[in-house]
Motif scaffolding. Sequence first.
Motif, PDB file in Angstrom:
ATOM      1  N   PRO A   1      55.423  53.121  83.850  1.00 55.18           N
ATOM      2  CA  PRO A   1      54.492  53.501  82.929  1.00 55.18           C
ATOM      3  C   PRO A   1      55.197  53.406  81.525  1.00 55.18           C
ATOM      4  CG  PRO A   1      55.377  55.261  84.084  1.00 55.18           C
ATOM      5  CD  PRO A   1      55.801  53.939  84.908  1.00 55.18           C
ATOM      6  N   MET A   2      54.337  53.664  80.566  1.00 51.83           N
ATOM      7  CA  MET A   2      54.931  53.608  79.096  1.00 51.83           C
ATOM      8  C   MET A   2      55.149  55.242  78.798  1.00 51.83           C
ATOM      9  SD  MET A   2      52.374  51.346  77.020  1.00 51.83           S
ATOM     10  CE  MET A   2      51.191  52.481  77.446  1.00 51.83           C
ATOM     11  N   ILE A   3      56.289  55.493  78.132  1.00 53.69           N
ATOM     12  CA  ILE A   3      56.575  56.980  77.766  1.00 53.69           C
ATOM     13  C   ILE A   3      56.342  56.912  76.187  1.00 53.69           C
ATOM     14  CG2 ILE A   3      58.243  58.732  77.747  1.00 53.69           C
ATOM     15  CD1 ILE A   3      57.372  57.772  80.716  1.00 53.69           C
ATOM     16  N   SER A   4      55.361  58.000  76.078  1.00 57.43           N
ATOM     17  CA  SER A   4      55.074  57.897  74.591  1.00 57.43           C
ATOM     18  C   SER A   4      54.963  59.564  74.134  1.00 57.43           C
ATOM     19  CB  SER A   4      53.636  57.180  74.553  1.00 57.43           C
ATOM     20  OG  SER A   4      52.577  58.540  74.889  1.00 57.43           O
ATOM     21  N   ALA A   5      54.936  59.923  72.808  1.00 55.75           N
ATOM     22  CA  ALA A   5      54.749  61.113  72.389  1.00 55.75           C
ATOM     23  C   ALA A   5      53.854  61.888  73.177  1.00 55.75           C
ATOM     24  CB  ALA A   5      54.623  61.190  70.970  1.00 55.75           C
ATOM     25  N   GLN A   6      52.715  61.418  73.637  1.00 55.67           N
ATOM     26  CA  GLN A   6      51.708  62.132  74.514  1.00 55.67           C
ATOM     27  C   GLN A   6      51.685  62.176  75.809  1.00 55.67           C
ATOM     28  OE1 GLN A   6      50.794  59.130  72.323  1.00 55.67           O
ATOM     29  NE2 GLN A   6      50.403  60.534  70.824  1.00 55.67           N
ATOM     30  N   GLY A   7      53.193  61.788  76.286  1.00 60.49           N
ATOM     31  CA  GLY A   7      53.546  61.873  77.862  1.00 60.49           C
ATOM     32  C   GLY A   7      53.324  60.371  78.543  1.00 60.49           C
ATOM     33  N   THR A   8      53.404  60.451  79.673  1.00 65.29           N
ATOM     34  CA  THR A   8      53.490  59.197  80.563  1.00 65.29           C
ATOM     35  C   THR A   8      52.100  58.519  80.324  1.00 65.29           C
ATOM     36  OG1 THR A   8      55.129  60.099  82.070  1.00 65.29           O
ATOM     37  CG2 THR A   8      53.831  58.268  82.862  1.00 65.29           C
ATOM     38  N   ARG A   9      52.180  57.483  80.188  1.00 61.79           N
ATOM     39  CA  ARG A   9      50.737  56.550  79.913  1.00 61.79           C
ATOM     40  C   ARG A   9      50.866  55.410  80.873  1.00 61.79           C
ATOM     41  NH1 ARG A   9      47.899  60.625  78.331  1.00 61.79           N
ATOM     42  NH2 ARG A   9      47.965  61.015  75.978  1.00 61.79           N
ATOM     43  N   PHE A  10      49.579  54.992  81.229  1.00 64.73           N
ATOM     44  CA  PHE A  10      49.527  53.786  82.159  1.00 64.73           C
ATOM     45  C   PHE A  10      48.447  52.906  81.483  1.00 64.73           C
ATOM     46  CE2 PHE A  10      50.715  57.243  84.936  1.00 64.73           C
ATOM     47  CZ  PHE A  10      51.470  56.555  85.711  1.00 64.73           C
ATOM     48  N   ARG A  11      48.805  51.618  81.383  1.00 69.39           N
ATOM     49  CA  ARG A  11      47.787  50.466  80.776  1.00 69.39           C
ATOM     50  C   ARG A  11      47.106  49.998  81.907  1.00 69.39           C
ATOM     51  NH1 ARG A  11      52.413  46.714  79.684  1.00 69.39           N
ATOM     52  NH2 ARG A  11      52.975  47.405  81.760  1.00 69.39           N
ATOM     53  N   GLU A  12      45.880  49.201  81.253  1.00 67.48           N
ATOM     54  CA  GLU A  12      45.084  48.571  82.393  1.00 67.48           C
ATOM     55  C   GLU A  12      45.831  47.713  83.561  1.00 67.48           C
ATOM     56  OE1 GLU A  12      41.518  47.843  84.218  1.00 67.48           O
ATOM     57  OE2 GLU A  12      41.973  49.270  82.552  1.00 67.48           O
ATOM     58  N   VAL A  13      46.973  46.964  83.067  1.00 72.96           N
ATOM     59  CA  VAL A  13      47.586  46.089  84.028  1.00 72.96           C
ATOM     60  C   VAL A  13      48.271  47.365  85.146  1.00 72.96           C
ATOM     61  CG1 VAL A  13      49.724  46.126  82.622  1.00 72.96           C
ATOM     62  CG2 VAL A  13      49.020  44.482  84.215  1.00 72.96           C
ATOM     63  N   ASP A  14      48.836  48.397  84.445  1.00 76.08           N
ATOM     64  CA  ASP A  14      49.366  49.471  85.558  1.00 76.08           C
ATOM     65  C   ASP A  14      48.358  49.866  86.508  1.00 76.08           C
ATOM     66  OD1 ASP A  14      51.882  49.268  84.245  1.00 76.08           O
ATOM     67  OD2 ASP A  14      51.053  50.639  82.773  1.00 76.08           O
ATOM     68  N   ARG A  15      46.970  50.079  86.042  1.00 78.06           N
ATOM     69  CA  ARG A  15      45.904  50.406  86.855  1.00 78.06           C
ATOM     70  C   ARG A  15      45.771  49.549  88.031  1.00 78.06           C
ATOM     71  NH1 ARG A  15      41.614  48.939  88.567  1.00 78.06           N
ATOM     72  NH2 ARG A  15      41.454  47.100  87.020  1.00 78.06           N
ATOM     73  N   ALA A  16      45.634  48.345  87.546  1.00 77.39           N
ATOM     74  CA  ALA A  16      45.312  47.006  88.350  1.00 77.39           C
ATOM     75  C   ALA A  16      46.736  46.807  89.517  1.00 77.39           C
ATOM     76  CB  ALA A  16      45.239  45.812  87.670  1.00 77.39           C
ATOM     77  N   ARG A  17      47.968  47.142  89.111  1.00 78.58           N
ATOM     78  CA  ARG A  17      49.056  46.881  89.932  1.00 78.58           C
ATOM     79  C   ARG A  17      48.978  48.328  90.829  1.00 78.58           C
ATOM     80  NH1 ARG A  17      53.452  44.029  88.097  1.00 78.58           N
ATOM     81  NH2 ARG A  17      54.959  45.251  89.087  1.00 78.58           N
ATOM     82  N   VAL A  18      48.715  49.345  90.556  1.00 77.12           N
ATOM     83  CA  VAL A  18      48.751  50.620  91.471  1.00 77.12           C
ATOM     84  C   VAL A  18      47.521  50.536  92.715  1.00 77.12           C
ATOM     85  CG1 VAL A  18      48.249  53.050  91.513  1.00 77.12           C
ATOM     86  CG2 VAL A  18      49.677  52.129  89.652  1.00 77.12           C
TER      87      VAL A  18
END
Length: 118
Positions: A32-49
């Motif tokens: 996942p990406m780590i951002s100021a808003q916390g851990t975030r997942f992209r659409e590609v991450d959703r598909a991978r999971v």
Amino acid sequence: MADYTAEDLIAVIDDLTDARLTHYIRIRAVQPMISAQGTRFREVDRARVELLCNLSDCYGLDDDALSLVMSLLDEMHGLRGEVQALMQALAREPDDARRRISARIREVRTPDGSPDRH
């Protein structure tokens, strides 16, 4: 581009739990990406999971096999991009150059002179 939290992913993917998602992150099958808003997942991450859950549940793949499959998919994705770039570059060449390159490709693919079956 969709942006998901861990809770969002768990809500939209059947059979995904917090422990399972944490495990996939720990084995680096999803990053996942780590951002100021916390851990975030992209659409590609959703598909991978989602794919990871299916491979685990339907085929019983262990961590090593999951990592191998995901690595191969990543490699194939990279190669696909390279082939697309090559095709775009080739399309910009004059007709005679494209014909010569096509002939060379056929020679390389069928060095014994047998018909190309692809």
